[in-house]
Scaffold this motif. Structure first.
Motif, short mmCIF file in Angstrom:
data_model
loop_
_atom_site.label_atom_id
_atom_site.label_comp_id
_atom_site.label_asym_id
_atom_site.label_seq_id
_atom_site.Cartn_x
_atom_site.Cartn_y
_atom_site.Cartn_z
N ASP A 147 0.84 -1.20 0.00
CA ASP A 147 0.00 0.00 0.00
C ASP A 147 0.88 1.25 0.00
N ALA A 148 0.24 2.41 -0.09
CA ALA A 148 0.98 3.68 -0.23
C ALA A 148 1.88 3.95 0.96
N VAL A 149 1.40 3.72 2.18
CA VAL A 149 2.21 3.99 3.37
C VAL A 149 3.41 3.05 3.41
N GLU A 150 3.17 1.78 3.12
CA GLU A 150 4.27 0.81 3.12
C GLU A 150 5.31 1.17 2.06
N PHE A 151 4.83 1.58 0.87
CA PHE A 151 5.74 2.00 -0.19
C PHE A 151 6.62 3.16 0.25
N LEU A 152 6.00 4.19 0.84
CA LEU A 152 6.78 5.35 1.26
C LEU A 152 7.75 5.01 2.39
N VAL A 178 13.80 10.83 0.47
CA VAL A 178 12.54 10.91 1.20
C VAL A 178 12.82 10.71 2.69
N ARG A 179 13.28 11.72 3.34
CA ARG A 179 13.57 11.66 4.78
C ARG A 179 12.50 12.44 5.52
N VAL A 180 11.28 11.93 5.45
CA VAL A 180 10.14 12.61 6.05
C VAL A 180 9.23 11.60 6.73
N ASP A 181 8.24 12.09 7.42
CA ASP A 181 7.24 11.27 8.08
C ASP A 181 6.25 10.77 7.02
N THR A 182 6.33 9.51 6.65
CA THR A 182 5.54 8.98 5.54
C THR A 182 4.04 9.00 5.83
N GLU A 183 3.64 8.69 7.07
CA GLU A 183 2.22 8.73 7.41
C GLU A 183 1.68 10.14 7.23
N ARG A 184 2.49 11.12 7.57
CA ARG A 184 2.08 12.52 7.43
C ARG A 184 1.87 12.88 5.95
N ILE A 185 2.75 12.41 5.08
CA ILE A 185 2.59 12.67 3.64
C ILE A 185 1.25 12.14 3.17
N VAL A 186 0.93 10.89 3.52
CA VAL A 186 -0.32 10.27 3.09
C VAL A 186 -1.50 11.04 3.66
N TYR A 187 -1.43 11.41 4.93
CA TYR A 187 -2.51 12.17 5.58
C TYR A 187 -2.75 13.51 4.87
N VAL A 188 -1.67 14.23 4.60
CA VAL A 188 -1.78 15.54 3.95
C VAL A 188 -2.36 15.40 2.54
N VAL A 189 -1.87 14.44 1.77
CA VAL A 189 -2.35 14.25 0.40
C VAL A 189 -3.82 13.82 0.39
#
Length: 137
Positions: free
Chosen positions: A2-7, A35-46
């Motif tokens: 899934d997207a979170v796992e991918f990131l 990509v040195r960021v909070d991946t869950e946050r990216i998905v949440y924002v998008v």
């Protein structure tokens, strides 16, 4: 995957590389440090951005009505957040209160109750009408 796992995996891959230019994804990620960021946050924002920026498939009648409001000098559209189910058109960009009230820093406004604007919700308001037409005014 899934997207979170991918990131997360992308971040893990990025963290494992000694130098960004040697990474197998160099030139794809678009970031010098990967990509040195909070991946869950990216998905949440998008996901939240997508909810408040939907794609509208407007009918010709809706496009005609929008062009008319723009020509009248009211390029902003808002749906009230109360029981009246009314949309408002504004000369200047309006703001919304959580209570459902609309306010603006001046300028004229006009209201209507019409099914033509059924795609407008309180949550996706305010909408700038020229953006809905995608430059085909």
């Amino acid at each position: 995957m899934d997207a979170v796992e991918f990131l997360k995996e992308w971040k893990r891959m990025c963290d494992d590389e000694d130098y960004c230019k040697e990474c197998k994804a160099y030139g794809i990620c678009g970031l010098p440090s990967g990509v040195r960021v909070d991946t869950e946050r990216i998905v949440y924002v998008v996901e939240n951005w997508a909810k408040t920026h939907p794609v509208f498939n407007l009918s010709e009648d809706q496009k005609t009505a929008i062009r008319g409001r723009i020509a009248e000098g009211f390029p902003w559209l808002v749906r009230e957040g109360n029981e009246y189910d009314r949309v408002w058109f504004f000369e200047n960009e309006p703001k919304l209160k959580k209570s459902g009230e609309i306010y603006t820093d001046g300028g004229q406004c006009s209201d209507v109750v019409s099914k033509v604007y059924d795609f407008v919700t309180f949550e996706n308001s305010p909408l700038y009408l020229p953006d809905l037409l995608g430059g085909e005014e």
